[in-house]
Every structure is written in C-alpha cells, then in structure tokens.
Design a protein around this motif. Structure first.
Motif: not given
Length: 385
Positions: A213-221, A195-203, A280-288
C-alpha cells in the motif's frame, strides 16, 4: 474535537484563498513548517554528522513511522519512508520477480506515473498488461465483479487505487484483496495506490490483508512535499528484495550486512529528516481535532453538501449520481465552456480547483476543515461564470 475556526488558524495558507485542491497537495500547518525550521537549526547547532545527530536521526525515523502507523492501522516496522506515492509503488513493482507471460491487471483509473512503471516492466520482462474498466462502475455495476472477470491463471499482481483520483469512487479494498488471495488457481498479490486515501479515509491495512500500500504525506495528511511511505505486509518483507539499496537498508548486527527484516530495507540513505517531523506534526494536529473516523465523517458531510449545491446549478453535472463517499467531487460543464478556462478564472478569484484529462472535468476536494461558507462562495462564483 474542538472549534474548527480555531483549528484552521494553524493553516495560514487558507487565509487568502478558498482551497479545494487537497487531492493534489494539502496546506502545510504553521506548526509543521516551524518544525522544519527548528529541526534544521538543531542539526546545524549539534553538527550535521556525528554520534548525537545520528541518534536523533534514528529517533526521528522511528517516531515518524509510529505516527504514520497510528493513522493507517499497521505496525511501524512494516513501513518504509519514501519520497512520494509513486516512489512507493515503484518498490514492489520492481521488486517482484517477473517472468515472461505474467500478467499485471490494473484499472482504467490509475495515475499516469504508475501506468508508466507498468508499461516499462512490460517492455523489459515481457509481462502482459490487462486493463479492467472500473470508471464505468461509478454509478452502476460492481467493481468487484469487473475485477473478478479480468483475473486469469497468469495474473500475478492487481494494481488499484483505493480512492479513484478522477471520480472519487472508493473501492472495497478488503473484498478485493480477499478475492485475489483466494483466486481459484493461485493467490494474486494486490498493490494499492493510496494517494487519495491516507488522511481522508479510515484505514486498517493490517485487517485488510493487503500486500502493498503506497501513500504520500503531502496530500490529505498536509505534510511537506517530499515524504511518502509504503506499507508491506509483514510476511512479505523477507520475500520482496529491494531495488534501490543504501546504508539504511542494511542490518549492521550481521557481519555480512544483509538487508534488514523490516520496512527500512526499502530505504536508501540520507533524507531531508526535518520533513519527516513535519509530517509527524501534521498527523498529530489532525488527530488532535478528532479520530480518522470523525474526520472522514466530516469530509463526507462537506462533500455531500458541495455535491448537492453543484447539482442545483444549470449547466453542471456531477460525475457521481449519488452522495460522494470521499472528499473528491468531480463535475462536467454541460454548456460547452472550457474546463481549463473556468479553473483559471476561479483561481483568479481565489478559488483553487483543478481539471482532469480523463474524464475531462473539474475536480474539487474538501477536507474536514473546509467551511460551508467556502463551499457557498464557490457555488455562487460558478453560477456567475
């Protein structure tokens, strides 16, 4: 990477507040919100059920999984889309074939939702629950040694969080997985609450060899609430049966409609597909803005800045005695003030943090687009309180 102030214009929810609650829920970017609106309009225009929209749905699912896979280092076919991280953890926990006397090992830092699942499995199947004290290793001790000391010949599954949601400690995932897979008597599977790693930690989950490995999209992503995902190691998909079953679980190329041989076997039926595209849009924004390695470096720089500033305040003690390795910074109030009351006062002044029950403390979360000026303002407000 580009100017952070320009980047922050996408996060309109930051305009009237200093937000330090990314570990609870992120701020949805403007473009992601617009993607939800545009997608629902498209569905109604095309027709919510038909050949054309069904093709759009399958493409949306594929594109969302591809975006997630690019962020966590796996292939899209190993991903199941879920509602949140708890739903993700439910899938392997109920899919594993439990026998009376089996043991589940988990840490004393797991989320209540996951603990409740494990307790119910124990009640129904006679599975023994073993807890290892990971929280105490935040400042001294080796979490790997603690886990190893609690593994037995009956341990069937280890459940851990990659980043502990209360202390911000980052556990050595690859080493833990290797320890469990090479245990002396048998291979022990590992389920991770990410929950605290996807979008905040290199995986790089493929390289880690982790089982689930369970994740959520509404926190760090910073996706919309209601979308999570589960990674299942490729060779385990055929061995882990689904618990909840629907039309998305099935292989329609076979006459007897067996389950698919990819992550979709754990999906059920109709979902709020526009929310998928928002993630998907949020992930692309972070990666941009930058790679996950660059974002993580910035997160650690900012959390270290907050940590050092908090340590200068009389009456505050950070849980971690050295620089944080994640965006979570938790701290005690030593002067007898009530943490809940302080958090309420902070929110009234435009600063969003939260309290934790165990240990009873205040948690602040910084993202890569948090500003040092916001941290300074928070520290000054805490000094006044």
């Amino acid at each position: 990477m580009f100017d952070i102030l320009s980047h922050r214009e996408e996060f309109t929810g930051l305009q009237d507040k200093c937000y330090f609650n990314f570990g609870g829920q992120g701020i949805l970017p403007r473009s992601s919100l617009q993607k939800i609106i545009d997608s629902y309009n498209y569905i109604e225009k095309v027709g919510p059920f038909g050949v054309k929209i069904n093709s759009w749905i399958y493409q949306t699912i594929h594109d969302t999984k591809s975006a997630i896979a690019s962020e966590i280092g796996v292939t899209p076919d190993t991903i199941a889309l879920t509602e949140n991280v708890t739903a993700s953890c439910n899938i392997p926990l109920w899919g594993i074939k439990w026998q009376e006397g089996d043991e589940i090992l988990f840490t004393d830092a797991e989320h209540p939702g996951v603990i409740a699942i494990i307790k119910e499995i124990s009640r129904r199947f006679g599975v023994k629950i073993v807890t290892c004290p990971i929280v105490a290793t935040l400042n001294e001790g080796n979490p790997l040694t603690v886990i190893e000391n609690h593994l037995t010949a009956k341990t069937k599954l280890l459940v851990i969080s990659h980043i502990l949601w209360n202390t911000g400690q980052v556990l050595p995932l690859k080493e833990i997985v290797s320890l469990c897979h090479n245990y002396s008597s048998h291979a022990i599977q590992v389920l991770v609450d990410g929950a605290q790693s996807a979008g905040s930690l290199p995986l790089n989950l493929l390289e880690s060899q982790v089982d689930y490995y369970g994740c959520t999209g509404h926190k760090w992503l910073c996706g919309a609430g209601g979308v999570g995902f589960l990674y299942v190691r490729q060779d385990l998909i055929s061995q882990l049966p689904p618990t909840f079953i629907g039309w998305r679980s099935l292989n329609y190329s076979k006459s007897d409609l067996p389950f698919t041989d990819d992550g979709s076997r754990y999906e059920v039926a109709t979902s709020a597909y526009p929310l998928f595209l928002a993630l998907k849009s949020s992930i692309e924004l972070h990666q941009k803005w930058g790679s996950i390695e660059q974002r993580y470096q910035k997160i650690c720089q900012l959390s270290g800045y907050l940590w050092s500033k908090l340590r200068e305040i009389d009456g505050i003690e950070c849980l971690k005695h050295s620089l944080p390795e994640s965006g979570l910074v938790s701290f005690y109030l030593r002067n007898g003030q009530d943490a809940d009351k302080v958090v309420k006062i902070l929110e009234e002044k435009g600063f969003y943090l939260r309290t934790l029950v165990s240990p009873y403390c205040i948690r602040a979360c910084v993202h890569y687009f948090t500003l040092e000026s916001e941290i300074d303002a928070l520290v000054n407000c805490l000094k006044q309180i």
